[in-house]
Design an enzyme around this catalytic site. Sequence first.
Site: not given
Ligand code: MEV
Length: 423
Positions: A82, A260, A276, A374
Amino acid sequence: MTVNSRIPGLKDKSVAERRALVADGAGLDVAALGVLDAGGIGTVQADQMIENVIGTIGVPLGVATNVTVNGRDYIVPMATEEASVVAAASNAARIARVHGGFRASGTGPVMIAQIQLLDVADAHGTRNRVLEAREEILELANAQDPVLVRLGGGARELTARVLATRDGTQVIAHLYVDVRDAMGANAVNTMAEAVAPVLAERSGARSLLRILSNKADTRLVRARAVFDAELLGGPGVVDDIVSASAFAEADPYRAATHNKGIMNGISAVVLATGNDTRAVEAGCHSHAARDGGYTALSRFEKDRDGNLTGTLEVPMPVGLVGGATRAHPAAQTAIRILGVTSAAELAEVIVSVGLAQNLAACRALAAEGIQHGHMRLHARTVAVSGGAAPEEVPEVAERLVKDGRIQVEYAREVVAALREKAR
Ligand code: MEV
Protein backbone atom coordinates in the site's frame (compact mmCIF):
# COMPACT_ATOMS: atom_id res chain seq x y z
CA MET A 1 26.34 0.93 18.01
CA THR A 2 24.00 3.90 18.21
CA VAL A 3 21.50 4.01 15.38
CA ASN A 4 20.30 7.32 13.98
CA SER A 5 16.88 6.86 12.41
CA ARG A 6 16.64 10.47 11.28
CA ILE A 7 17.60 10.17 7.59
CA PRO A 8 16.27 13.29 5.85
CA GLY A 9 15.60 13.07 2.13
CA LEU A 10 15.63 9.27 1.96
CA LYS A 11 12.60 9.28 -0.31
CA ASP A 12 14.44 11.26 -2.99
CA LYS A 13 17.33 8.78 -3.28
CA SER A 14 17.74 5.80 -5.59
CA VAL A 15 17.28 2.29 -4.18
CA ALA A 16 21.08 1.79 -4.17
CA GLU A 17 21.67 5.08 -2.35
CA ARG A 18 18.97 4.23 0.19
CA ARG A 19 20.55 0.85 0.87
CA ALA A 20 23.89 2.52 1.52
CA LEU A 21 22.28 5.03 3.91
CA VAL A 22 20.24 2.37 5.72
CA ALA A 23 23.26 0.04 6.03
CA ASP A 24 25.30 2.93 7.36
CA GLY A 25 22.54 3.97 9.80
CA ALA A 26 22.12 0.41 11.07
CA GLY A 27 25.86 -0.33 11.23
CA LEU A 28 25.74 -3.07 8.57
CA ASP A 29 27.82 -3.84 5.51
CA VAL A 30 25.77 -2.74 2.48
CA ALA A 31 26.44 -6.18 0.94
CA ALA A 32 24.19 -7.66 3.64
CA LEU A 33 21.24 -5.91 1.97
CA GLY A 34 21.97 -7.57 -1.37
CA VAL A 35 19.80 -10.49 -0.28
CA LEU A 36 16.76 -8.19 -0.64
CA ASP A 37 17.16 -8.07 -4.42
CA ALA A 38 14.93 -11.00 -5.34
CA GLY A 39 12.67 -10.79 -2.31
CA GLY A 40 15.31 -12.60 -0.27
CA ILE A 41 14.02 -16.05 -1.05
CA GLY A 42 14.41 -18.38 -4.02
CA THR A 43 12.06 -21.16 -5.08
CA VAL A 44 14.35 -23.85 -3.62
CA GLN A 45 14.04 -22.31 -0.15
CA ALA A 46 10.34 -21.58 -0.64
CA ASP A 47 9.81 -25.23 -1.55
CA GLN A 48 11.09 -26.19 1.89
CA MET A 49 8.71 -23.85 3.67
CA ILE A 50 5.24 -24.71 2.32
CA GLU A 51 3.60 -27.30 0.08
CA ASN A 52 2.96 -27.40 -3.68
CA VAL A 53 5.28 -24.45 -4.28
CA ILE A 54 5.19 -22.95 -7.76
CA GLY A 55 7.10 -19.73 -7.04
CA THR A 56 7.27 -16.71 -4.77
CA ILE A 57 5.45 -13.37 -4.75
CA GLY A 58 7.35 -10.20 -3.92
CA VAL A 59 6.08 -7.39 -1.70
CA PRO A 60 7.81 -3.99 -1.61
CA LEU A 61 10.05 -3.53 1.44
CA GLY A 62 10.61 0.04 2.67
CA VAL A 63 11.98 1.53 5.88
CA ALA A 64 10.28 3.94 8.25
CA THR A 65 12.60 6.62 9.58
CA ASN A 66 12.52 8.89 12.67
CA VAL A 67 11.31 6.09 14.98
CA THR A 68 12.47 6.42 18.60
CA VAL A 69 11.23 3.92 21.19
CA ASN A 70 12.25 4.15 24.85
CA GLY A 71 15.06 6.53 23.93
CA ARG A 72 16.54 4.33 21.18
CA ASP A 73 16.42 4.98 17.46
CA TYR A 74 15.24 2.31 15.02
CA ILE A 75 15.22 2.13 11.24
CA VAL A 76 12.07 0.04 10.75
CA PRO A 77 11.61 -2.33 7.77
CA MET A 78 8.01 -2.44 6.54
CA ALA A 79 6.65 -4.85 3.90
CA THR A 80 3.47 -3.57 2.29
CA GLU A 81 1.80 -3.21 -1.08
CA GLU A 82 0.00 0.00 0.00
CA ALA A 83 1.36 3.39 -1.09
CA SER A 84 1.79 6.09 1.59
CA VAL A 85 2.01 3.70 4.57
CA VAL A 86 5.79 4.02 5.02
CA ALA A 87 5.81 7.79 4.44
CA ALA A 88 2.93 8.30 6.88
CA ALA A 89 4.60 6.26 9.65
CA SER A 90 7.85 8.20 9.17
CA ASN A 91 6.05 11.56 9.32
CA ALA A 92 4.13 10.69 12.47
CA ALA A 93 7.31 9.36 14.11
CA ARG A 94 9.01 12.68 13.27
CA ILE A 95 6.23 14.56 15.06
CA ALA A 96 6.46 12.25 18.10
CA ARG A 97 10.26 12.64 18.17
CA VAL A 98 10.04 16.26 19.31
CA HIS A 99 8.59 15.09 22.64
CA GLY A 100 10.93 12.11 23.07
CA GLY A 101 9.36 9.58 20.68
CA PHE A 102 7.44 6.52 21.84
CA ARG A 103 7.42 4.99 25.32
CA ALA A 104 6.55 1.30 25.25
CA SER A 105 6.15 -1.46 27.83
CA GLY A 106 4.73 -4.98 27.98
CA THR A 107 3.42 -7.74 30.21
CA GLY A 108 6.07 -10.32 29.30
CA PRO A 109 5.89 -13.09 26.69
CA VAL A 110 3.23 -15.40 28.15
CA MET A 111 1.07 -17.42 25.74
CA ILE A 112 -2.02 -19.46 26.58
CA ALA A 113 -2.79 -23.01 25.45
CA GLN A 114 -6.36 -24.26 25.76
CA ILE A 115 -7.32 -27.85 26.53
CA GLN A 116 -11.01 -28.59 25.97
CA LEU A 117 -12.54 -31.15 28.36
CA LEU A 118 -15.84 -32.82 27.44
CA ASP A 119 -18.27 -35.38 28.83
CA VAL A 120 -18.26 -33.65 32.19
CA ALA A 121 -20.99 -34.70 34.60
CA ASP A 122 -20.03 -32.42 37.50
CA ALA A 123 -18.49 -29.37 35.79
CA HIS A 124 -17.31 -27.66 38.96
CA GLY A 125 -15.92 -30.91 40.36
CA THR A 126 -14.09 -31.44 37.06
CA ARG A 127 -12.65 -27.93 37.26
CA ASN A 128 -11.38 -28.55 40.78
CA ARG A 129 -9.80 -31.88 39.78
CA VAL A 130 -7.97 -30.06 36.94
CA LEU A 131 -6.62 -27.50 39.39
CA GLU A 132 -5.57 -30.20 41.86
CA ALA A 133 -3.26 -31.58 39.15
CA ARG A 134 -1.48 -28.21 38.75
CA GLU A 135 2.02 -29.23 39.93
CA GLU A 136 2.03 -32.45 37.94
CA ILE A 137 0.79 -30.70 34.77
CA LEU A 138 3.29 -27.84 34.97
CA GLU A 139 6.11 -30.34 35.49
CA LEU A 140 4.98 -32.48 32.57
CA ALA A 141 4.61 -29.41 30.34
CA ASN A 142 8.10 -28.20 31.20
CA ALA A 143 9.57 -31.64 30.51
CA GLN A 144 8.54 -31.12 26.86
CA ASP A 145 10.88 -28.16 26.38
CA PRO A 146 14.06 -28.24 28.49
CA VAL A 147 15.70 -25.63 26.23
CA LEU A 148 12.91 -23.11 26.92
CA VAL A 149 13.16 -23.83 30.64
CA ARG A 150 16.95 -23.36 30.52
CA LEU A 151 16.39 -19.97 28.84
CA GLY A 152 14.19 -18.89 31.76
CA GLY A 153 10.81 -19.69 30.18
CA GLY A 154 8.34 -22.53 30.61
CA ALA A 155 4.87 -23.36 31.90
CA ARG A 156 3.88 -21.02 34.73
CA GLU A 157 0.24 -21.50 35.62
CA LEU A 158 -2.83 -23.64 35.06
CA THR A 159 -6.40 -22.33 35.31
CA ALA A 160 -9.77 -23.80 34.35
CA ARG A 161 -13.12 -22.33 33.31
CA VAL A 162 -16.61 -23.82 33.24
CA LEU A 163 -18.09 -22.95 29.86
CA ALA A 164 -21.78 -23.20 28.97
CA THR A 165 -22.07 -24.03 25.25
CA ARG A 166 -24.97 -25.02 22.96
CA ASP A 167 -23.45 -28.52 23.07
CA GLY A 168 -23.55 -28.77 26.85
CA THR A 169 -21.18 -27.73 29.63
CA GLN A 170 -17.47 -27.99 28.96
CA VAL A 171 -14.42 -27.34 31.11
CA ILE A 172 -11.59 -25.41 29.47
CA ALA A 173 -8.13 -25.60 30.99
CA HIS A 174 -5.65 -22.80 30.26
CA LEU A 175 -1.92 -23.46 30.43
CA TYR A 176 0.17 -20.25 30.68
CA VAL A 177 3.64 -20.52 29.16
CA ASP A 178 6.46 -17.98 29.15
CA VAL A 179 7.84 -18.48 25.64
CA ARG A 180 10.74 -15.98 25.88
CA ASP A 181 11.93 -14.95 22.39
CA ALA A 182 9.70 -17.33 20.43
CA MET A 183 6.28 -16.60 18.98
CA GLY A 184 5.51 -19.73 20.96
CA ALA A 185 2.88 -21.62 18.96
CA ASN A 186 4.99 -24.76 18.59
CA ALA A 187 6.15 -24.76 22.20
CA VAL A 188 2.68 -24.36 23.71
CA ASN A 189 0.95 -26.72 21.29
CA THR A 190 3.48 -29.45 22.10
CA MET A 191 2.88 -28.90 25.81
CA ALA A 192 -0.91 -28.87 25.38
CA GLU A 193 -0.87 -32.17 23.50
CA ALA A 194 1.39 -33.74 26.12
CA VAL A 195 -0.66 -32.72 29.16
CA ALA A 196 -4.15 -33.28 27.68
CA PRO A 197 -4.37 -37.07 28.32
CA VAL A 198 -3.20 -36.62 31.90
CA LEU A 199 -5.66 -33.78 32.48
CA ALA A 200 -8.44 -35.94 31.05
CA GLU A 201 -7.46 -38.84 33.28
CA ARG A 202 -7.13 -36.77 36.46
CA SER A 203 -10.38 -34.86 35.88
CA GLY A 204 -12.44 -37.79 34.64
CA ALA A 205 -13.27 -36.03 31.37
CA ARG A 206 -12.42 -36.49 27.68
CA SER A 207 -9.98 -34.05 26.07
CA LEU A 208 -10.65 -32.78 22.57
CA LEU A 209 -8.98 -29.59 21.25
CA ARG A 210 -5.44 -28.81 22.45
CA ILE A 211 -4.21 -25.58 20.88
CA LEU A 212 -2.87 -22.13 21.64
CA SER A 213 -5.26 -19.19 21.92
CA ASN A 214 -4.61 -16.27 19.58
CA LYS A 215 -6.34 -14.06 22.11
CA ALA A 216 -2.90 -13.42 23.59
CA ASP A 217 -4.04 -11.10 26.36
CA THR A 218 -1.20 -12.16 28.64
CA ARG A 219 1.29 -10.90 26.07
CA LEU A 220 0.17 -7.29 25.82
CA VAL A 221 2.37 -4.47 24.62
CA ARG A 222 1.50 -0.79 24.93
CA ALA A 223 2.93 2.35 23.36
CA ARG A 224 2.39 6.03 24.12
CA ALA A 225 3.54 9.24 22.47
CA VAL A 226 2.96 12.97 22.65
CA PHE A 227 2.31 14.58 19.27
CA ASP A 228 3.09 18.25 19.15
CA ALA A 229 0.03 20.45 18.52
CA GLU A 230 1.86 22.95 16.30
CA LEU A 231 3.44 20.24 14.16
CA LEU A 232 0.06 18.55 13.78
CA GLY A 233 -1.38 21.76 12.32
CA GLY A 234 -2.61 23.64 15.40
CA PRO A 235 -5.03 23.24 18.34
CA GLY A 236 -8.00 22.75 16.02
CA VAL A 237 -6.42 19.64 14.52
CA VAL A 238 -5.76 18.25 18.02
CA ASP A 239 -9.44 18.71 18.94
CA ASP A 240 -10.55 17.14 15.67
CA ILE A 241 -8.30 14.08 16.17
CA VAL A 242 -9.79 13.68 19.66
CA SER A 243 -13.26 13.77 18.08
CA ALA A 244 -12.17 11.24 15.45
CA SER A 245 -10.87 8.96 18.23
CA ALA A 246 -14.14 9.28 20.16
CA PHE A 247 -16.04 8.32 16.99
CA ALA A 248 -13.95 5.15 16.61
CA GLU A 249 -14.34 4.28 20.29
CA ALA A 250 -18.14 4.58 20.05
CA ASP A 251 -18.86 3.08 16.63
CA PRO A 252 -17.77 -0.39 15.44
CA TYR A 253 -18.12 0.64 11.78
CA ARG A 254 -15.54 3.37 12.25
CA ALA A 255 -13.49 1.27 14.73
CA ALA A 256 -12.84 -1.40 12.09
CA THR A 257 -11.34 1.20 9.74
CA HIS A 258 -9.48 3.01 12.51
CA ASN A 259 -7.97 -0.32 13.56
CA LYS A 260 -7.19 -1.18 9.94
CA GLY A 261 -5.05 1.96 9.89
CA ILE A 262 -3.19 0.65 12.97
CA MET A 263 -2.73 -2.74 11.30
CA ASN A 264 -1.26 -1.04 8.20
CA GLY A 265 1.75 -0.31 10.38
CA ILE A 266 1.72 -3.39 12.58
CA SER A 267 1.27 -6.01 9.84
CA ALA A 268 3.94 -4.40 7.64
CA VAL A 269 6.63 -4.80 10.31
CA VAL A 270 5.32 -8.23 11.35
CA LEU A 271 5.56 -9.41 7.73
CA ALA A 272 8.98 -7.81 7.13
CA THR A 273 10.40 -9.67 10.13
CA GLY A 274 8.97 -13.04 9.02
CA ASN A 275 6.40 -13.21 11.79
CA ASP A 276 2.85 -14.58 11.64
CA THR A 277 0.59 -11.73 10.44
CA ARG A 278 -2.61 -13.74 10.98
CA ALA A 279 -1.77 -14.53 14.60
CA VAL A 280 -1.11 -10.87 15.34
CA GLU A 281 -4.23 -9.72 13.50
CA ALA A 282 -6.44 -12.29 15.30
CA GLY A 283 -4.96 -11.16 18.61
CA CYS A 284 -5.48 -7.46 17.92
CA HIS A 285 -9.08 -7.78 16.75
CA SER A 286 -9.99 -10.07 19.65
CA HIS A 287 -8.56 -7.40 21.95
CA ALA A 288 -10.71 -4.77 20.24
CA ALA A 289 -13.74 -6.91 21.16
CA ARG A 290 -12.61 -7.81 24.67
CA ASP A 291 -15.55 -6.10 26.40
CA GLY A 292 -18.18 -7.63 24.15
CA GLY A 293 -18.52 -4.86 21.56
CA TYR A 294 -15.90 -4.04 18.93
CA THR A 295 -14.05 -0.78 19.60
CA ALA A 296 -10.93 1.26 18.75
CA LEU A 297 -7.61 -0.19 19.90
CA SER A 298 -6.09 3.25 20.50
CA ARG A 299 -7.07 6.45 22.27
CA PHE A 300 -6.20 10.07 21.44
CA GLU A 301 -6.55 12.72 24.15
CA LYS A 302 -5.49 16.33 24.64
CA ASP A 303 -2.91 16.77 27.40
CA ARG A 304 -2.50 19.74 29.79
CA ASP A 305 -0.17 21.53 27.35
CA GLY A 306 -2.64 21.23 24.48
CA ASN A 307 -0.63 18.52 22.73
CA LEU A 308 -2.10 15.22 21.60
CA THR A 309 -1.39 12.04 23.59
CA GLY A 310 -1.81 8.75 21.75
CA THR A 311 -1.95 5.36 23.43
CA LEU A 312 -2.25 1.88 21.96
CA GLU A 313 -2.35 -1.51 23.70
CA VAL A 314 -2.54 -4.82 21.82
CA PRO A 315 -1.44 -8.45 22.13
CA MET A 316 1.84 -8.83 20.25
CA PRO A 317 2.86 -12.50 19.82
CA VAL A 318 6.01 -12.11 17.71
CA GLY A 319 9.30 -13.96 17.93
CA LEU A 320 12.92 -13.69 16.95
CA VAL A 321 13.61 -17.41 16.88
CA GLY A 322 11.98 -20.20 14.91
CA GLY A 323 9.71 -20.12 11.89
CA ALA A 324 10.26 -17.75 8.99
CA THR A 325 12.10 -15.26 11.21
CA ARG A 326 15.05 -17.64 10.99
CA ALA A 327 14.37 -19.41 7.69
CA HIS A 328 13.74 -16.36 5.49
CA PRO A 329 16.93 -14.47 4.52
CA ALA A 330 15.09 -11.17 3.92
CA ALA A 331 13.40 -11.42 7.34
CA GLN A 332 16.80 -12.00 8.91
CA THR A 333 18.13 -8.92 7.16
CA ALA A 334 15.13 -6.90 8.30
CA ILE A 335 15.83 -7.94 11.89
CA ARG A 336 19.48 -6.95 11.52
CA ILE A 337 18.45 -3.52 10.16
CA LEU A 338 16.12 -3.10 13.15
CA GLY A 339 18.85 -4.16 15.52
CA VAL A 340 16.48 -5.62 18.14
CA THR A 341 17.86 -8.27 20.48
CA SER A 342 14.68 -9.65 22.06
CA ALA A 343 11.14 -10.46 20.99
CA ALA A 344 9.88 -8.01 23.61
CA GLU A 345 11.92 -5.19 22.06
CA LEU A 346 10.64 -6.13 18.58
CA ALA A 347 7.06 -6.10 19.89
CA GLU A 348 7.54 -2.62 21.41
CA VAL A 349 8.80 -1.23 18.09
CA ILE A 350 5.89 -2.84 16.20
CA VAL A 351 3.24 -1.38 18.51
CA SER A 352 4.91 2.06 18.34
CA VAL A 353 4.76 1.93 14.53
CA GLY A 354 1.08 0.93 14.78
CA LEU A 355 0.42 4.04 16.85
CA ALA A 356 2.42 6.23 14.44
CA GLN A 357 0.44 4.85 11.50
CA ASN A 358 -2.85 5.44 13.30
CA LEU A 359 -1.96 9.03 14.17
CA ALA A 360 -0.93 9.75 10.59
CA ALA A 361 -4.25 8.44 9.24
CA CYS A 362 -6.35 10.29 11.83
CA ARG A 363 -4.40 13.52 11.26
CA ALA A 364 -4.87 13.32 7.49
CA LEU A 365 -8.57 12.49 7.87
CA ALA A 366 -9.14 15.31 10.35
CA ALA A 367 -7.19 17.83 8.27
CA GLU A 368 -6.92 17.69 4.48
CA GLY A 369 -8.53 14.24 3.98
CA ILE A 370 -6.75 11.01 3.12
CA GLN A 371 -6.96 11.18 -0.67
CA HIS A 372 -4.73 14.23 -1.07
CA GLY A 373 -1.50 12.52 0.06
CA HIS A 374 -2.58 9.00 -0.72
CA MET A 375 -3.49 9.61 -4.35
CA ARG A 376 -0.20 11.41 -5.03
CA LEU A 377 1.66 8.27 -3.99
CA HIS A 378 -0.93 5.96 -5.46
CA ALA A 379 -0.43 7.70 -8.84
CA ARG A 380 2.86 5.82 -9.25
CA THR A 381 1.12 2.44 -8.89
CA VAL A 382 -1.55 3.60 -11.35
CA ALA A 383 1.19 4.69 -13.78
CA VAL A 384 2.72 1.20 -13.62
CA SER A 385 -0.72 -0.41 -14.13
CA GLY A 386 -1.13 1.84 -17.15
CA GLY A 387 1.99 0.35 -18.71
CA ALA A 388 4.62 2.96 -17.78
CA ALA A 389 8.21 1.69 -17.80
CA PRO A 390 10.23 2.44 -14.62
CA GLU A 391 11.90 5.50 -16.22
CA GLU A 392 8.50 6.83 -17.37
CA VAL A 393 6.76 6.43 -13.98
CA PRO A 394 7.68 9.80 -12.38
CA GLU A 395 6.56 11.83 -15.41
CA VAL A 396 3.35 9.84 -15.92
CA ALA A 397 2.47 9.98 -12.20
CA GLU A 398 3.05 13.72 -12.09
CA ARG A 399 0.79 14.23 -15.07
CA LEU A 400 -2.00 12.14 -13.51
CA VAL A 401 -1.82 14.22 -10.31
CA LYS A 402 -1.64 17.53 -12.19
CA ASP A 403 -4.68 16.67 -14.29
CA GLY A 404 -6.53 15.30 -11.26
CA ARG A 405 -7.20 12.03 -13.12
CA ILE A 406 -5.50 9.19 -11.27
CA GLN A 407 -7.00 6.39 -13.36
CA VAL A 408 -5.41 3.44 -15.19
CA GLU A 409 -7.18 4.27 -18.46
CA TYR A 410 -5.85 7.81 -18.38
CA ALA A 411 -2.37 6.51 -17.47
CA ARG A 412 -2.46 4.38 -20.62
CA GLU A 413 -3.27 7.49 -22.68
CA VAL A 414 -0.46 9.48 -21.04
CA VAL A 415 2.06 6.66 -21.65
CA ALA A 416 1.02 6.42 -25.31
CA ALA A 417 1.27 10.20 -25.77
CA LEU A 418 4.69 10.27 -24.10
CA ARG A 419 6.01 7.54 -26.39
CA GLU A 420 4.52 9.20 -29.43
CA LYS A 421 6.29 12.43 -28.49
CA ALA A 422 9.60 10.60 -28.01
CA ARG A 423 9.47 8.98 -31.48
C1 MEV B 1 -6.30 3.07 4.76
O1 MEV B 1 -5.48 1.97 4.43
C2 MEV B 1 -6.38 3.24 6.27
C3 MEV B 1 -7.33 4.35 6.76
O2 MEV B 1 -8.64 4.11 6.25
C4 MEV B 1 -7.32 4.31 8.25
C5 MEV B 1 -8.34 5.22 8.92
O3 MEV B 1 -9.38 5.50 8.31
O4 MEV B 1 -8.09 5.62 10.07
C6 MEV B 1 -6.93 5.69 6.24
